[in-house]
Enzyme design. Sequence first.
Site, mmCIF file in Angstrom:
data_model
loop_
_atom_site.group_PDB
_atom_site.id
_atom_site.type_symbol
_atom_site.label_atom_id
_atom_site.label_comp_id
_atom_site.label_asym_id
_atom_site.label_seq_id
_atom_site.Cartn_x
_atom_site.Cartn_y
_atom_site.Cartn_z
ATOM 1 N N HIS A 84 121.205 53.668 56.930
ATOM 2 C CA HIS A 84 121.043 54.545 55.762
ATOM 3 C C HIS A 84 119.798 55.415 55.926
ATOM 4 O O HIS A 84 119.850 56.640 55.722
ATOM 5 C CB HIS A 84 120.938 53.681 54.501
ATOM 6 C CG HIS A 84 120.584 54.425 53.257
ATOM 7 N ND1 HIS A 84 121.506 54.806 52.305
ATOM 8 C CD2 HIS A 84 119.380 54.870 52.791
ATOM 9 C CE1 HIS A 84 120.900 55.438 51.326
ATOM 10 N NE2 HIS A 84 119.599 55.490 51.594
ATOM 11 N N GLU A 85 118.687 54.794 56.303
ATOM 12 C CA GLU A 85 117.440 55.550 56.458
ATOM 13 C C GLU A 85 117.524 56.526 57.641
ATOM 14 O O GLU A 85 117.019 57.652 57.564
ATOM 15 C CB GLU A 85 116.265 54.598 56.641
ATOM 16 C CG GLU A 85 116.017 53.672 55.461
ATOM 17 C CD GLU A 85 115.896 54.403 54.138
ATOM 18 O OE1 GLU A 85 115.480 55.583 54.131
ATOM 19 O OE2 GLU A 85 116.253 53.809 53.103
ATOM 20 N N HIS B 77 119.168 59.670 56.655
ATOM 21 C CA HIS B 77 118.245 60.614 56.021
ATOM 22 C C HIS B 77 117.522 61.447 57.081
ATOM 23 O O HIS B 77 117.345 62.657 56.921
ATOM 24 C CB HIS B 77 117.204 59.862 55.189
ATOM 25 C CG HIS B 77 117.696 59.392 53.857
ATOM 26 N ND1 HIS B 77 118.441 60.185 53.009
ATOM 27 C CD2 HIS B 77 117.538 58.201 53.218
ATOM 28 C CE1 HIS B 77 118.710 59.512 51.900
ATOM 29 N NE2 HIS B 77 118.185 58.305 52.001
ATOM 30 N N GLU C 257 121.452 60.339 48.615
ATOM 31 C CA GLU C 257 121.754 58.910 48.722
ATOM 32 C C GLU C 257 123.227 58.674 49.049
ATOM 33 O O GLU C 257 123.558 57.824 49.890
ATOM 34 C CB GLU C 257 121.376 58.185 47.423
ATOM 35 C CG GLU C 257 119.883 58.146 47.147
ATOM 36 C CD GLU C 257 119.103 57.551 48.306
ATOM 37 O OE1 GLU C 257 119.516 56.493 48.841
ATOM 38 O OE2 GLU C 257 118.083 58.143 48.694
#
Length: 287
Positions: free
Chosen positions: A136-137, A140, A208
């Site tokens: 997930h990070e 980003h 997100e």
Amino acid sequence: MVIDWGMTLRKIIVYGALFILFMIAIAFLWALGVNAYLIALLSGGFLFIQYFFSDKLVLWSTGARILEENEAPRLHRIVENLSAEMGIPKPRIAVVQNDMPNAFATGRNYKHSVVAVTTGILNRLNEKEMEGVLAHELSHVKNRDMFVVTFASFIVSVISYIVYFAFTMLFSRDENNFGASMAAWFVSMLFSNTIGLIIINTVSRYREYGADRGSALATKNPDGLISALKKISGGEYRKEDAMGLESAKALCISPTGGAFMELFSSHPPLEKRIAALEKVKAEMYGY
């Protein structure tokens, strides 16, 4: 890879609206007779400071410490494998001494990117869940979301300044009128903490959703992130721990505080994130 066209269209609309707001702000300054060079200096200066220094301030304010490979071989191995899968350089890895289970990514580009995790999340998640969070990070980082949130904050800052400038002119013809200046300041702060906050948080929520989707596709295991989100969302943690991550709240995988309505939240509700991940799972597995 299946593209979520609905989400893509909504992101285009939101980011397009940000750009239009920025152009309107510049046009408004021009109409007020502000010198073009001053406009360029103010705009470029604000953006330069936010873009080049905000990541350093986030790391400093959260107390994040860069981890060498021999200090956390498990983390480095997961991040290295996921980075290769996503086709991006491996970022640096940092740890934050904080019991609140959370993680965030920062950095203005691939070369300067950092993925940070708290001790709280390291102590609570298993390997598959950590893979989901770290992917997930890294999503980003891959999507250059640091620039997106910086640009959104920059636009809100510029518009707040314009609101202050416009209302100062409206409330008083006397440049030294303290009451008029205070009233203009109040209106600009009201804008920044209502409409401005809604703009920034709307951008953050779409980031997100995009990072959740990127994690599911990179790990090929949406259930890992779903399980992690259930573990880390909605728990009761010390106020001091939440405040310790306040400067990174728009970058964290899980919100550091509640919001009385979704418009003012930097993250989508847990149930909506899980529903979106279940949809990605259905696309991946064909059911």
